[in-house]
Design an enzyme around this catalytic site. Sequence first.
Site, PDB file in Angstrom:
ATOM      1  N   LYS A  16       1.976  -3.639   7.264  1.00 14.40           N
ATOM      2  CA  LYS A  16       2.111  -3.829   5.809  1.00 14.40           C
ATOM      3  C   LYS A  16       3.561  -3.609   5.371  1.00 14.40           C
ATOM      4  O   LYS A  16       4.075  -4.323   4.502  1.00 14.40           O
ATOM      5  CB  LYS A  16       1.176  -2.875   5.048  1.00 14.40           C
ATOM      6  CG  LYS A  16      -0.300  -3.182   5.177  1.00 14.40           C
ATOM      7  CD  LYS A  16      -0.688  -4.535   4.587  1.00 14.40           C
ATOM      8  CE  LYS A  16      -0.573  -4.587   3.087  1.00 14.40           C
ATOM      9  NZ  LYS A  16      -1.048  -5.906   2.569  1.00 14.40           N
ATOM     10  N   THR A  57       0.818  -1.215   0.000  1.00 16.50           N
ATOM     11  CA  THR A  57       0.000   0.000   0.000  1.00 16.50           C
ATOM     12  C   THR A  57       0.853   1.268   0.000  1.00 16.50           C
ATOM     13  O   THR A  57       1.988   1.263   0.505  1.00 16.50           O
ATOM     14  CB  THR A  57      -0.910   0.003   1.252  1.00 16.50           C
ATOM     15  OG1 THR A  57      -1.483   1.295   1.419  1.00 16.50           O
ATOM     16  CG2 THR A  57      -0.136  -0.323   2.527  1.00 16.50           C
ATOM     17  N   ASP A  58       0.267   2.345  -0.495  1.00 18.75           N
ATOM     18  CA  ASP A  58       0.949   3.656  -0.451  1.00 18.75           C
ATOM     19  C   ASP A  58       1.171   4.124   0.991  1.00 18.75           C
ATOM     20  O   ASP A  58       2.003   4.995   1.242  1.00 18.75           O
ATOM     21  CB  ASP A  58       0.185   4.716  -1.241  1.00 18.75           C
ATOM     22  CG  ASP A  58      -1.238   4.980  -0.763  1.00 18.75           C
ATOM     23  OD1 ASP A  58      -1.711   4.285   0.171  1.00 18.75           O
ATOM     24  OD2 ASP A  58      -1.895   5.875  -1.319  1.00 18.75           O
ATOM     25  N   GLU A  59       0.433   3.524   1.936  1.00 28.50           N
ATOM     26  CA  GLU A  59       0.537   3.994   3.326  1.00 28.50           C
ATOM     27  C   GLU A  59       1.896   3.694   3.939  1.00 28.50           C
ATOM     28  O   GLU A  59       2.243   4.261   4.970  1.00 28.50           O
ATOM     29  CB  GLU A  59      -0.580   3.395   4.179  1.00 28.50           C
ATOM     30  CG  GLU A  59      -1.944   3.742   3.640  1.00 28.50           C
ATOM     31  CD  GLU A  59      -3.050   3.724   4.677  1.00 28.50           C
ATOM     32  OE1 GLU A  59      -2.759   3.621   5.871  1.00 28.50           O
ATOM     33  OE2 GLU A  59      -4.216   3.830   4.262  1.00 28.50           O
ATOM     34  N   TYR A  91      -1.554  -0.525  11.139  1.00 28.78           N
ATOM     35  CA  TYR A  91      -1.820  -1.150   9.837  1.00 28.78           C
ATOM     36  C   TYR A  91      -0.639  -0.945   8.889  1.00 28.78           C
ATOM     37  O   TYR A  91      -0.094  -1.918   8.332  1.00 28.78           O
ATOM     38  CB  TYR A  91      -3.106  -0.573   9.211  1.00 28.78           C
ATOM     39  CG  TYR A  91      -3.230  -0.860   7.723  1.00 28.78           C
ATOM     40  CD1 TYR A  91      -3.491  -2.151   7.268  1.00 28.78           C
ATOM     41  CD2 TYR A  91      -3.058   0.150   6.773  1.00 28.78           C
ATOM     42  CE1 TYR A  91      -3.582  -2.430   5.905  1.00 28.78           C
ATOM     43  CE2 TYR A  91      -3.151  -0.115   5.422  1.00 28.78           C
ATOM     44  CZ  TYR A  91      -3.414  -1.404   4.986  1.00 28.78           C
ATOM     45  OH  TYR A  91      -3.497  -1.668   3.640  1.00 28.78           O
TER      46      TYR A  91
HETATM   47  P1  NAD Z   1     -10.412  -6.465   2.410  1.00 35.06           P
HETATM   48  O1  NAD Z   1     -10.354  -6.197   3.869  1.00 35.06           O
HETATM   49  O2  NAD Z   1     -11.624  -6.101   1.644  1.00 35.06           O
HETATM   50  O3  NAD Z   1     -10.171  -8.032   2.152  1.00 35.06           O
HETATM   51  C1  NAD Z   1      -9.215  -8.781   2.826  1.00 35.06           C
HETATM   52  C2  NAD Z   1      -9.506 -10.260   2.577  1.00 35.06           C
HETATM   53  O4  NAD Z   1      -8.490 -11.028   3.223  1.00 35.06           O
HETATM   54  C3  NAD Z   1     -10.846 -10.723   3.135  1.00 35.06           C
HETATM   55  O5  NAD Z   1     -11.506 -11.546   2.198  1.00 35.06           O
HETATM   56  C4  NAD Z   1     -10.450 -11.506   4.386  1.00 35.06           C
HETATM   57  O6  NAD Z   1     -11.374 -12.526   4.720  1.00 35.06           O
HETATM   58  C5  NAD Z   1      -9.112 -12.073   3.955  1.00 35.06           C
HETATM   59  N1  NAD Z   1      -8.237 -12.386   5.098  1.00 35.06           N
HETATM   60  C6  NAD Z   1      -7.955 -11.599   6.171  1.00 35.06           C
HETATM   61  N2  NAD Z   1      -7.107 -12.244   6.995  1.00 35.06           N
HETATM   62  C7  NAD Z   1      -6.829 -13.447   6.412  1.00 35.06           C
HETATM   63  C8  NAD Z   1      -6.007 -14.543   6.768  1.00 35.06           C
HETATM   64  N3  NAD Z   1      -5.289 -14.535   7.901  1.00 35.06           N
HETATM   65  N4  NAD Z   1      -5.952 -15.599   5.938  1.00 35.06           N
HETATM   66  C9  NAD Z   1      -6.670 -15.627   4.792  1.00 35.06           C
HETATM   67  N5  NAD Z   1      -7.479 -14.629   4.403  1.00 35.06           N
HETATM   68  C10 NAD Z   1      -7.554 -13.541   5.214  1.00 35.06           C
HETATM   69  O7  NAD Z   1      -9.113  -5.789   1.808  1.00 35.06           O
HETATM   70  P2  NAD Z   1      -8.907  -5.057   0.408  1.00 35.06           P
HETATM   71  O8  NAD Z   1      -9.315  -3.648   0.544  1.00 35.06           O
HETATM   72  O9  NAD Z   1      -9.448  -5.891  -0.682  1.00 35.06           O
HETATM   73  O10 NAD Z   1      -7.308  -5.068   0.348  1.00 35.06           O
HETATM   74  C11 NAD Z   1      -6.634  -6.161  -0.266  1.00 35.06           C
HETATM   75  C12 NAD Z   1      -5.142  -5.906  -0.147  1.00 35.06           C
HETATM   76  O11 NAD Z   1      -4.809  -4.683  -0.783  1.00 35.06           O
HETATM   77  C13 NAD Z   1      -4.638  -5.783   1.294  1.00 35.06           C
HETATM   78  O12 NAD Z   1      -3.402  -6.436   1.375  1.00 35.06           O
HETATM   79  C14 NAD Z   1      -4.492  -4.289   1.503  1.00 35.06           C
HETATM   80  O13 NAD Z   1      -3.487  -4.020   2.446  1.00 35.06           O
HETATM   81  C15 NAD Z   1      -4.110  -3.841   0.116  1.00 35.06           C
HETATM   82  N6  NAD Z   1      -4.479  -2.470  -0.252  1.00 35.06           N
HETATM   83  C16 NAD Z   1      -5.765  -2.032  -0.117  1.00 35.06           C
HETATM   84  C17 NAD Z   1      -6.108  -0.744  -0.534  1.00 35.06           C
HETATM   85  C18 NAD Z   1      -7.512  -0.206  -0.394  1.00 35.06           C
HETATM   86  O14 NAD Z   1      -7.720   1.003  -0.568  1.00 35.06           O
HETATM   87  N7  NAD Z   1      -8.513  -1.032  -0.103  1.00 35.06           N
HETATM   88  C19 NAD Z   1      -5.125   0.087  -1.083  1.00 35.06           C
HETATM   89  C20 NAD Z   1      -3.825  -0.395  -1.203  1.00 35.06           C
HETATM   90  C21 NAD Z   1      -3.511  -1.675  -0.800  1.00 35.06           C
HETATM   91  O1  TDX Z   2     -15.511   7.560   8.914  1.00 38.52           O
HETATM   92  C1  TDX Z   2     -14.503   7.971   8.320  1.00 38.52           C
HETATM   93  N1  TDX Z   2     -14.294   9.313   8.255  1.00 38.52           N
HETATM   94  C2  TDX Z   2     -13.207   9.868   7.640  1.00 38.52           C
HETATM   95  O2  TDX Z   2     -13.049  11.090   7.625  1.00 38.52           O
HETATM   96  C3  TDX Z   2     -13.567   7.094   7.667  1.00 38.52           C
HETATM   97  C4  TDX Z   2     -13.779   5.610   7.691  1.00 38.52           C
HETATM   98  C5  TDX Z   2     -12.495   7.666   7.044  1.00 38.52           C
HETATM   99  N2  TDX Z   2     -12.289   9.003   7.048  1.00 38.52           N
HETATM  100  C6  TDX Z   2     -11.094   9.556   6.381  1.00 38.52           C
HETATM  101  C7  TDX Z   2      -9.784   8.939   6.826  1.00 38.52           C
HETATM  102  C8  TDX Z   2      -8.934   9.039   5.579  1.00 38.52           C
HETATM  103  O3  TDX Z   2      -8.348  10.331   5.506  1.00 38.52           O
HETATM  104  O4  TDX Z   2     -11.211   9.234   4.995  1.00 38.52           O
HETATM  105  C9  TDX Z   2      -9.938   8.896   4.441  1.00 38.52           C
HETATM  106  C10 TDX Z   2     -10.008   7.494   3.869  1.00 38.52           C
HETATM  107  O5  TDX Z   2     -10.154   6.612   4.967  1.00 38.52           O
HETATM  108  P1  TDX Z   2     -10.293   5.025   4.772  1.00 38.52           P
HETATM  109  O6  TDX Z   2     -11.373   4.750   3.809  1.00 38.52           O
HETATM  110  O7  TDX Z   2     -10.372   4.416   6.131  1.00 38.52           O
HETATM  111  O8  TDX Z   2      -8.928   4.679   4.037  1.00 38.52           O
HETATM  112  P2  TDX Z   2      -7.401   4.925   4.424  1.00 38.52           P
HETATM  113  O9  TDX Z   2      -7.223   5.023   5.892  1.00 38.52           O
HETATM  114  O10 TDX Z   2      -6.899   6.059   3.598  1.00 38.52           O
HETATM  115  O11 TDX Z   2      -6.746   3.524   3.933  1.00 38.52           O
HETATM  116  C11 TDX Z   2      -7.166   2.916   2.683  1.00 38.52           C
HETATM  117  O12 TDX Z   2      -6.240   3.147   1.671  1.00 38.52           O
HETATM  118  C12 TDX Z   2      -4.987   2.500   1.769  1.00 38.52           C
HETATM  119  C13 TDX Z   2      -7.371   1.415   2.870  1.00 38.52           C
HETATM  120  O13 TDX Z   2      -8.297   1.179   3.924  1.00 38.52           O
HETATM  121  C14 TDX Z   2      -6.082   0.709   3.137  1.00 38.52           C
HETATM  122  O14 TDX Z   2      -6.274  -0.704   3.205  1.00 38.52           O
HETATM  123  C15 TDX Z   2      -5.129   1.014   2.011  1.00 38.52           C
HETATM  124  O15 TDX Z   2      -3.871   0.450   2.270  1.00 38.52           O
END
Ligand code: NAD
Ligand code: TDX
Length: 362
Positions: free
Chosen positions: A173, A145-147, A169
């Site tokens: 990561k 992730t970019d985080e 988190y």
């Molecule tokens: P999500 O939370 O929607 O899905 C995670 C999945 O992993 C779920 O299906 C969960 O059941 C499964 N899981 C969790 N723990 C597990 C374990 N121990 N064994 C097997 N399965 C397990 O997440 P997402 O948003 O789809 O993110 C997917 C990946 O991308 C993650 O690695 C996250 O860090 C990364 N990522 C997400 C974002 C975003 O904005 N959502 C951005 C950048 C990177």
């Molecule tokens: O209730 C809220 N109010 C609010 O202001 C929530 C849930 C979020 N926020 C803000 C926090 C962040 O600045 O919105 C922005 C986005 O928040 P999230 O949706 O929780 O995402 P973020 O914390 O940026 O992380 C996401 O992007 C990077 C994903 O959850 C991560 O898995 C990914 O790695």
Amino acid sequence: MSDSIEPRFRRLLVTGGAGFIGSCFVRDVLARRDGRSITVLDKLTYAGNRVNLAPAEADPEQAARLRFIVGDIADPAAVAPLVAEVDAVVNFAAESHVDRSILDPEAFLRTDVMGVHVLLEACRAERDRAAKGLRAAPRFLQVSTDEVYGSVESGESREDDRLEPRSPYSAAKAAGELLARSYFVTYGLDVVVTRGSNTYGPYHHPEKLIPLFITNAIDDQQLPLYGDGLQRRDWLYVADHAGAIGHVLEHGAAGETYNLAGNNERTNREIVTELLARLGKPWSLVRLVEDRPGHDRRYAMDSSKLAALGWTNKMPFGDGLAATVDWYRQNQDWWRSIKSGEWEAYYRRQYAARLAGSREAT
Ligand code: NAD
Ligand code: TDX
């Protein structure tokens, strides 16, 4: 460069394939009908939902190339036999919500660090078998992730910038992807890492900003905006994120890391404004609440390395947001069933005191 007609990796293990981005990856790969088969290993935590794979499971030709196994990536006995059967592992499995990592970091260490370690160990055993001529060595793609760069006040992060994760988190990561890279350096494992930016689109769990605000607004519920709402995120459509991961899987160089940017930087206030306009709901739903501790102010990445690999995102931001709002309007059963049970306790814990002490957003 287009994707090769004949994929390099034909048998894939997709961990976390029932989640938001993983399920999109699985649906999109299977829908290409290029003969690839996928085993999904997913623990089905609160965030995993097998229904996310229903479009593929409803199509007999795709269903024949999909196997679903409920299991934990941190369980060596579950992981080893699956890794033995595949050409590549794509690890989406993670605890993914920053706010939950602040409430309770332990699960993040277990899955996002130890789970990666277990997957890597299984790949290392297979690489050893490959060295004996028993098979080809598997590729391991770690979805990061970019985080991991931390808060970027100005400019854009590049792949070799310092990692300064600031939440449990993002620290977990960062540990996971560094461990993956260490297996490339130390053991010669074929490892690639992607760092995607904030992703949005259908099947996004309603704990995250965009789906939380869409679904709350549909129900005329308050929208808890953290702090001043001027934090900035770079938004990437889910099919572009999944597609870029598929592209790096096929074309990325071993040992390399690739930024996957969306190039759609917006403040959270701008996002809320766009959502409310599309939903026809009033700004008075927005409440300014106590900020997220350690809240990263801004993320932004340079993804010219990915562009040089021949990938371009396809979805314009306005179209992606419109498609997302429409999807949540049309799939209310999907998110209403998630917003029940465990969700209600989580929502109270996360938001009740904050909303009680909230103020009007001007
Ligand atoms: P999500 O939370 O929607 O899905 C995670 C999945 O992993 C779920 O299906 C969960 O059941 C499964 N899981 C969790 N723990 C597990 C374990 N121990 N064994 C097997 N399965 C397990 O997440 P997402 O948003 O789809 O993110 C997917 C990946 O991308 C993650 O690695 C996250 O860090 C990364 N990522 C997400 C974002 C975003 O904005 N959502 C951005 C950048 C990177
Ligand atoms: O209730 C809220 N109010 C609010 O202001 C929530 C849930 C979020 N926020 C803000 C926090 C962040 O600045 O919105 C922005 C986005 O928040 P999230 O949706 O929780 O995402 P973020 O914390 O940026 O992380 C996401 O992007 C990077 C994903 O959850 C991560 O898995 C990914 O790695």
